[in-house]
Each structure stands twice: as structure tokens, then as C-alpha cells.
Design a protein around this motif. Structure first.
Motif, PDB file in Angstrom:
ATOM      1  N   LEU A  42       0.838  10.387 -13.667  1.00 13.12           N
ATOM      2  CA  LEU A  42      -0.043  11.494 -13.929  1.00 13.12           C
ATOM      3  C   LEU A  42       0.461  12.879 -13.630  1.00 13.12           C
ATOM      4  N   SER A  43      -0.235  13.780 -14.661  1.00 11.01           N
ATOM      5  CA  SER A  43       0.235  15.195 -14.693  1.00 11.01           C
ATOM      6  C   SER A  43      -0.207  15.972 -13.150  1.00 11.01           C
ATOM      7  N   GLU A  44       0.406  16.896 -13.091  1.00 11.62           N
ATOM      8  CA  GLU A  44       0.291  17.742 -11.602  1.00 11.62           C
ATOM      9  C   GLU A  44      -1.437  18.000 -11.587  1.00 11.62           C
ATOM     10  N   LYS A  45      -2.139  18.476 -12.700  1.00 13.16           N
ATOM     11  CA  LYS A  45      -3.373  18.800 -12.601  1.00 13.16           C
ATOM     12  C   LYS A  45      -4.521  17.473 -12.219  1.00 13.16           C
ATOM     13  N   GLU A  46      -4.038  16.355 -12.871  1.00 18.07           N
ATOM     14  CA  GLU A  46      -4.793  15.047 -12.527  1.00 18.07           C
ATOM     15  C   GLU A  46      -4.532  14.766 -11.019  1.00 18.07           C
ATOM     16  N   ILE A  47      -3.253  14.881 -10.625  1.00 16.71           N
ATOM     17  CA  ILE A  47      -3.020  14.535  -9.221  1.00 16.71           C
ATOM     18  C   ILE A  47      -3.839  15.368  -8.387  1.00 16.71           C
ATOM     19  N   ILE A  48      -3.955  16.627  -8.367  1.00 15.54           N
ATOM     20  CA  ILE A  48      -4.481  17.753  -7.547  1.00 15.54           C
ATOM     21  C   ILE A  48      -6.294  17.342  -7.597  1.00 15.54           C
ATOM     22  N   LYS A  49      -6.806  16.869  -8.709  1.00 14.08           N
ATOM     23  CA  LYS A  49      -7.980  16.332  -9.029  1.00 14.08           C
ATOM     24  C   LYS A  49      -8.311  15.143  -8.182  1.00 14.08           C
ATOM     25  N   LYS A  50      -7.427  14.178  -8.464  1.00 14.86           N
ATOM     26  CA  LYS A  50      -7.696  13.009  -7.608  1.00 14.86           C
ATOM     27  C   LYS A  50      -7.638  13.279  -5.837  1.00 14.86           C
ATOM     28  N   LEU A  51      -6.609  14.056  -5.499  1.00 15.59           N
ATOM     29  CA  LEU A  51      -6.482  14.503  -4.233  1.00 15.59           C
ATOM     30  C   LEU A  51      -7.404  15.415  -3.460  1.00 15.59           C
ATOM     31  N   GLY A  52      -8.062  16.410  -4.427  1.00 14.60           N
ATOM     32  CA  GLY A  52      -8.957  17.227  -4.196  1.00 14.60           C
ATOM     33  C   GLY A  52      -8.493  18.359  -3.625  1.00 14.60           C
ATOM     34  N   SER A  53      -9.309  19.704  -3.261  1.00  8.69           N
ATOM     35  CA  SER A  53      -8.795  20.764  -2.669  1.00  8.69           C
ATOM     36  C   SER A  53      -8.544  20.569  -1.156  1.00  8.69           C
ATOM     37  N   VAL A  54      -7.788  21.529  -0.568  1.00 10.05           N
ATOM     38  CA  VAL A  54      -7.553  21.141   0.887  1.00 10.05           C
ATOM     39  C   VAL A  54      -8.776  21.452   1.497  1.00 10.05           C
ATOM     40  N   GLN A  55      -9.700  22.307   1.142  1.00  7.06           N
ATOM     41  CA  GLN A  55     -11.042  21.925   2.046  1.00  7.06           C
ATOM     42  C   GLN A  55     -11.726  20.755   1.626  1.00  7.06           C
ATOM     43  N   GLU A  56     -11.462  20.076   0.684  1.00  7.00           N
ATOM     44  CA  GLU A  56     -12.016  18.569   0.483  1.00  7.00           C
ATOM     45  C   GLU A  56     -11.401  17.579   1.382  1.00  7.00           C
ATOM     46  N   VAL A  57     -10.016  17.695   1.494  1.00  5.80           N
ATOM     47  CA  VAL A  57      -9.385  16.951   2.203  1.00  5.80           C
ATOM     48  C   VAL A  57      -9.713  17.026   3.446  1.00  5.80           C
ATOM     49  N   TYR A  58      -9.812  18.177   4.166  1.00 10.36           N
ATOM     50  CA  TYR A  58     -10.359  18.283   5.595  1.00 10.36           C
ATOM     51  C   TYR A  58     -11.777  17.645   5.721  1.00 10.36           C
ATOM     52  N   ASN A  59     -12.589  17.905   4.883  1.00  9.40           N
ATOM     53  CA  ASN A  59     -13.808  17.430   5.013  1.00  9.40           C
ATOM     54  C   ASN A  59     -13.963  15.903   5.049  1.00  9.40           C
ATOM     55  N   ASN A  60     -12.887  15.278   4.416  1.00 13.02           N
ATOM     56  CA  ASN A  60     -13.067  13.651   4.118  1.00 13.02           C
ATOM     57  C   ASN A  60     -12.307  13.264   5.520  1.00 13.02           C
ATOM     58  N   ILE A  61     -11.635  13.987   6.255  1.00 13.31           N
ATOM     59  CA  ILE A  61     -10.599  13.363   7.260  1.00 13.31           C
ATOM     60  C   ILE A  61     -11.085  13.879   8.607  1.00 13.31           C
ATOM     61  N   LYS A  62     -12.109  15.034   8.772  1.00 11.36           N
ATOM     62  CA  LYS A  62     -12.377  15.419  10.241  1.00 11.36           C
ATOM     63  C   LYS A  62     -13.293  14.554  11.149  1.00 11.36           C
ATOM     64  N   TYR A  63     -13.881  13.777  10.245  1.00 10.85           N
ATOM     65  CA  TYR A  63     -14.657  12.701  11.453  1.00 10.85           C
ATOM     66  C   TYR A  63     -13.770  11.634  11.561  1.00 10.85           C
ATOM     67  N   THR A  64     -12.786  11.211  10.651  1.00  7.10           N
ATOM     68  CA  THR A  64     -11.671  10.306  11.194  1.00  7.10           C
ATOM     69  C   THR A  64     -10.906  10.647  12.335  1.00  7.10           C
ATOM     70  N   LEU A  65     -10.619  12.008  12.320  1.00 12.17           N
ATOM     71  CA  LEU A  65      -9.789  12.452  13.561  1.00 12.17           C
ATOM     72  C   LEU A  65     -10.632  12.658  14.501  1.00 12.17           C
ATOM     73  N   ARG A  66     -11.915  12.831  14.689  1.00 12.96           N
ATOM     74  CA  ARG A  66     -12.519  12.843  15.906  1.00 12.96           C
ATOM     75  C   ARG A  66     -12.831  11.350  16.448  1.00 12.96           C
ATOM     76  N   ARG A  67     -13.067  10.580  15.363  1.00 14.62           N
ATOM     77  CA  ARG A  67     -13.006   8.929  15.988  1.00 14.62           C
ATOM     78  C   ARG A  67     -11.573   8.499  16.479  1.00 14.62           C
TER      79      ARG A  67
END
Length: 221
Positions: A42-67
Motif C-alpha cells: 500500500l502507498s503512504e496515502k492508502e496506509i494513512i487512510k486505513k489507520l485514520g488521523s491521530v484524533q480518530e485513533v484516539y477516539n477508537n481506543i479511549k474506551y478500550t483504555l478505560r476498560r
């Protein structure tokens, strides 16, 4: 690009007051995700799209961190109680059955629980507990069957499991475990049939597998 993404993610997580140990684990996970996508071409642009922005990453994991914080609380209590529970079980079984050996193996629960509760990834946990499980299995088998050899071959599973649960591609894993599998076959066949020659030819499987299953080359863009 990978370094930039990880640096931005680290800075954002620090702004959110995430614990340093959690940040390190998250960065390692996303580093592996990134490299995994690179290997797929995958290209760098495709990778970043799959991983999401840093804000999206945080929103995806914040509940996991609390649990996880809640889970760590009771895990620490259980981990602290494990030596006491193991002692109680050992004394009770030993006193009632007079079977002190191999009852003492119950104490292996102490390091096993420590690995299971402190391990960061399932693969790491499995690799970590494998020596203790195999040791217990070996001692139990020889205690009740008196067959020391070739039971000792069970310990070859330690490197085999480590290789199979590594992040390597399947071709590399097969090449990596071939010497151990060849050794097991050679010893077992030779031991039970006394036919060491031409059983040794099984070792030719090592270079043969290396030729037939070439390592997968990584693609980086």
C-alpha cells in the motif's frame, strides 16, 4: 511518513494525558500496522487512510483504555493472591493425598499468571507461558509413565511456538520450523525403528524447503 505519523500520534496521546506505558504499547501496535500495510504494497496515502488521523485513533481506543484500567485493578489483586492460593492448594492436596510431587507444580501458576496478566499481546503471552506448560507436561508424563526419552523432545516446541507466533510471513515461519520438525522425525523414527540410516536423510528437507518456499520479499513504497 511512518515516523511523522507516529510522532504526531505520540504528541496527541500525551496531550490527552495517556499513561506512558499505554502510549508505548499503542505506538508499537500502530508501527506494526503501518509496516504490515507496507508489506502488502500500500502507498503512504492508502496506509494513512486505513489507520485514520491521530484524533480518530484516539477516539477508537479511549474506551478500550478505560476498560483496561478497570481490568488491571482486579488483575493486580488476583496476581498478588496467586502465591497464597497456590500455597493453600499445595498444602491441602499434599496433606490429603500425600502426593507432594508433582503437586508442587501448582506453584507454576505464579509465573504463568504474571505473564498472562502483564503480557501485552496474546502471542507474547502464549510464547511466555509455553516453557512452564511444557515443563509441567514433561514432569507429569515422566512421573506417571517413566518415559524420559523421547518425552524430552517436547521442549522443541518452545522455539517452534515462538516462530509460529512471530510476525514473520508464513513462508519464513515454515522455513524456520523445518529444522526442528526434521529433528523430531529423525529422533522418533530412529528411536523406535533403530533405523538411523537412512533416516538422517530427513534433514535434507531443510535446504529443500528453503528452495521450494522462498522468503517473501517486503515491498516498501
Amino acid at each position: 511518513m511512518k515516523t511523522k505519523f507516529l510522532d504526531e500520534l505520540k504528541d496527541y496521546l500525551e496531550e490527552k494525558n495517556i499513561k506512558q506505558e499505554d502510549i508505548e504499547e499503542i505506538l508499537q501496535d500502530y508501527k506494526e500496522f503501518y509496516e504490515g500495510y507496507e508489506e502488502k504494497g500500500l502507498s503512504e496515502k492508502e496506509i494513512i487512510k486505513k489507520l485514520g488521523s491521530v484524533q480518530e485513533v484516539y477516539n477508537n481506543i479511549k474506551y478500550t483504555l478505560r476498560r483496561r484500567e478497570i481490568e488491571k485493578s482486579w488483575q493486580k489483586k488476583l496476581l498478588s493472591a496467586t502465591p497464597i492460593l497456590s500455597t493453600i492448594i499445595f498444602v491441602l492436596i499434599g496433606s490429603l493425598t500425600k502426593v507432594w510431587h508433582p503437586t508442587w507444580l501448582v506453584f507454576l501458576m505464579v509465573p504463568i499468571m504474571g505473564i498472562l496478566f502483564n503480557g501485552k499481546k496474546t502471542s507474547h503471552k502464549i510464547i511466555g507461558v509455553m516453557p512452564f506448560i511444557l515443563l509441567a507436561s514433561f514432569l507429569l508424563i515422566i512421573e506417571y509413565t517413566k518415559v524420559w526419552y523421547p518425552t524430552v523432545l517436547i521442549f522443541i516446541l518452545i522455539p517452534v511456538v515462538a516462530i509460529m507466533f512471530s510476525r514473520k510471513d508464513i513462508q519464513t515461519k515454515i522455513i524456520g520450523v523445518t529444522p526442528f520438525i526434521a529433528t523430531i522425525f529423525f529422533i522418533l523414527i530412529g528411536h523406535y525403528t533403530k533405523t538411523w540410516h537412512p533416516t538422517w536423510l530427513v534433514f535434507l528437507a531443510i535446504p529443500l524447503v528453503g528452495i521450494l518456499i522462498p522468503k517473501k520479499s517486503s515491498q516498501h513504497k
